[in-house]
Design a protein around this motif. Structure first.
Motif, PDB file in Angstrom:
ATOM      1  N   GLY A   1      22.165  48.879   7.510  1.00 58.45           N
ATOM      2  CA  GLY A   1      21.157  48.035   8.133  1.00 58.45           C
ATOM      3  C   GLY A   1      20.944  48.386   9.588  1.00 58.45           C
TER       4      GLY A   1
ATOM      5  N   ALA B   1      20.426  35.984   9.196  1.00 56.04           N
ATOM      6  CA  ALA B   1      20.577  37.336   9.748  1.00 56.04           C
ATOM      7  C   ALA B   1      20.262  37.388  11.232  1.00 56.04           C
ATOM      8  CB  ALA B   1      19.665  38.300   8.995  1.00 56.04           C
TER       9      ALA B   1
ATOM     10  N   PHE C   1      22.552  39.369  13.596  1.00 52.41           N
ATOM     11  CA  PHE C   1      22.415  40.819  13.475  1.00 52.41           C
ATOM     12  C   PHE C   1      21.345  41.328  14.431  1.00 52.41           C
ATOM     13  CE2 PHE C   1      19.804  44.150  11.399  1.00 52.41           C
ATOM     14  CZ  PHE C   1      20.713  45.198  11.415  1.00 52.41           C
ATOM     15  N   TYR C   2      20.195  40.682  14.452  1.00 54.38           N
ATOM     16  CA  TYR C   2      19.098  41.132  15.311  1.00 54.38           C
ATOM     17  C   TYR C   2      19.417  40.891  16.793  1.00 54.38           C
ATOM     18  CZ  TYR C   2      16.196  41.734  11.164  1.00 54.38           C
ATOM     19  OH  TYR C   2      15.691  42.166   9.967  1.00 54.38           O
TER      20      TYR C   2
ATOM     21  N   ARG D   1      26.559  47.062   2.270  1.00 53.78           N
ATOM     22  CA  ARG D   1      26.494  46.228   3.465  1.00 53.78           C
ATOM     23  C   ARG D   1      27.782  46.379   4.291  1.00 53.78           C
ATOM     24  NH1 ARG D   1      23.739  41.214   0.112  1.00 53.78           N
ATOM     25  NH2 ARG D   1      21.813  42.379  -0.319  1.00 53.78           N
TER      26      ARG D   1
ATOM     27  N   ALA E   1      12.762  36.909  11.161  1.00 56.08           N
ATOM     28  CA  ALA E   1      14.157  37.080  10.763  1.00 56.08           C
ATOM     29  C   ALA E   1      14.659  35.859  10.012  1.00 56.08           C
ATOM     30  CB  ALA E   1      15.030  37.318  11.989  1.00 56.08           C
TER      31      ALA E   1
END
Length: 321
Positions: free
Chosen positions: A87, A114, A117-118, A82, A110
Motif C-alpha cells: 500500500g 485507514a 495510514f494517509y 498487507r 479516505a
C-alpha cells in the motif's frame, strides 16, 4: 528486518489489465467490504491512470488509480500482502505520478479506518466525516512539490517502463546484471550477501564495471554492500581486485544492523531506472527490468538507508586478503 518484499509496481493499461484490476477490487471492495459492484466500477475508470502491484510470479496483489483532477482512489491490497509496504508503494507511486503530471495537490476520500495510514504521508483532513458506499470516510489532501529528478538520473534515460522479466538461472541473472551496468550513468548500487562468484566473477561483468568506472569523467561510482565480508576475504574475486585498483570509483561497505544482516534477497539498481532483484542471495529466482522506475526507486531508497549505517570495509583496501 529490512523490508523489500518480492513485488514490484507497474503502470496498468485499463483495457489490457482490466481483468487483474477487476479481480483485485472485487476481492477487496465487493467481497471483503460489501460494496456494490455498480458503485465500485464507475465511468471514471477509463479516464484514470492506474498502478498495479505484482508478485514475483506476476500475479496481481494490489492496485490504485489517479483521476485527471488528482484524486487518488480504489487503493486495494490483497489480505495476504498487507503490512508488507504494498500500500505504501502504491500511494507513493500515485503521488509521484501526480507530480510528474504537473499537479500541485492530490486528494482522496479516505476510509476512517485507514486515515492513520494517509496521515503518515502528510495528508490532512478536510471537513467532516461522511458516508460513502455505507462506509465512514473523510476528505483528505496533500500538497506536493514540483518533482525533482532522481539522484544522478540521466536526462536521456528511457521514458517507457519495461515490465519486469522473470529470472530463474545464473546465466539469465548474469546477462541482466551486465545490461544494468552498461546502461548505468554515474551510479550503480549492489546489495549482496557475499558477492556470489557465479555472478560477480564473470569476466564480462567485471570488465563492464571497469569501463563504467573509467568512461565517466564526471565521476562514476559503484557502491557495494555485503553482509558477509569475512566469507569474501578468503576468495580470489575479480571484483574485489578491481575495487582495490579503482578505490576512487568502487566503494564497499558491510551491513552491521541486525535487520540488514538478516535480509535474504540481493539486488542491483542503477541510476537509469533499471534493477535486478533475487528473492534469495544464493538463488537466481527473481525479476529484473532495464527501466521500471517505481521498483528501482524502492530498491535505491532502501539501499541508501542501509548504506548510511553500514561500516566501511577497510580490510578490502589491502592487497593481501
Amino acid at each position: 528486518m529490512m523490508n523489500i518484499p518480492s513485488f514490484y509496481l507497474e503502470p496498468a493499461n485499463y483495457a489490457a489489465d482490466f481483468p487483474d484490476l477487476h479481480y483485485l477490487r472485487t476481492e477487496v471492495f465487493v467481497v471483503e467490504q460489501g460494496i456494490a459492484p455498480e458503485i465500485e466500477f464507475d465511468d471514471l475508470d477509463r479516464d484514470c491512470r492506474h498502478l498495479i502491484a505484482r508478485d514475483a510470479a506476476r500475479r496481481p496483489i494490489g492496485c490504485g488509480r489517479l483521476s485527471p483532477t488528482g484524486r487518488i482512489g480504489r487503493m486495494a491490497v490483497l489480505p495476504a500482502w498487507r503490512r508488507q509496504k504494498v500500500g505504501e508503494s502504491l500511494l507513493r507511486g500515485l503521488i509521484e505520478l501526480a507530480g510528474n503530471l504537473g499537479l500541485s495537490e492530490v486528494t482522496a476520500h479516505a476510509q476512517i479506518a485507514a486515515l492513520g495510514f494517509y496521515r503518515r504521508y502528510g495528508f490532512q483532513t478536510v471537513g467532516a466525516e461522511f458516508l460513502e458506499a455505507g462506509i465512514p470516510h473523510t476528505a483528505i489532501r496533500l500538497t506536493i512539490a514540483a518533482p525533482a529528478p532522481m539522484s544522478r538520473q540521466s536526462e536521456d534515460a528511457p521514458e517507457s517502463s519495461v515490465p519486469a522479466i522473470r529470472l530463474q538461472t545464473p546465466e539469465a541473472a548474469a546477462e541482466a546484471a551486465l545490461a544494468l551496468v552498461q546502461q548505468a550513468r554515474r551510479l550503480l548500487c549492489i546489495y549482496s550477501r557475499n558477492l556470489d562468484s557465479r555472478l560477480y566473477s564473470q569476466k564480462p561483468l567485471v570488465e563492464a564495471l571497469k569501463q563504467f568506472a573509467l568512461r565517466n569523467q564526471r565521476g562514476a561510482e559503484v557502491r557495494i554492500i555485503v553482509q558477509e565480508p569475512e566469507a569474501i576475504r578468503g576468495q580470489q574475486l575479480p571484483l574485489i581486485d578491481l575495487a582495490q585498483r579503482l578505490p576512487s570509483y568502487i566503494a564497499i561497505r558491510a551491513a552491521v544492523e541486525a535487520e540488514d544482516l538478516n535480509f535474504r534477497p540481493a539486488f542491483i539498481a542503477n541510476d537509469n531506472g533499471g534493477y535486478l532483484f533475487q528473492l534469495q542471495s544464493d538463488r537466481y529466482d527473481g525479476h529484473w527490468s532495464p527501466n521500471l522506475p517505481a521498483q528501482n526507486r524502492q530498491l535505491s531508497e532502501e539501499f541508501e538507508r542501509v548504506w548510511q549505517r553500514a561500516r566501511i570495509c577497510s580490510e578490502f583496501r589491502a592487497l593481501a586478503l
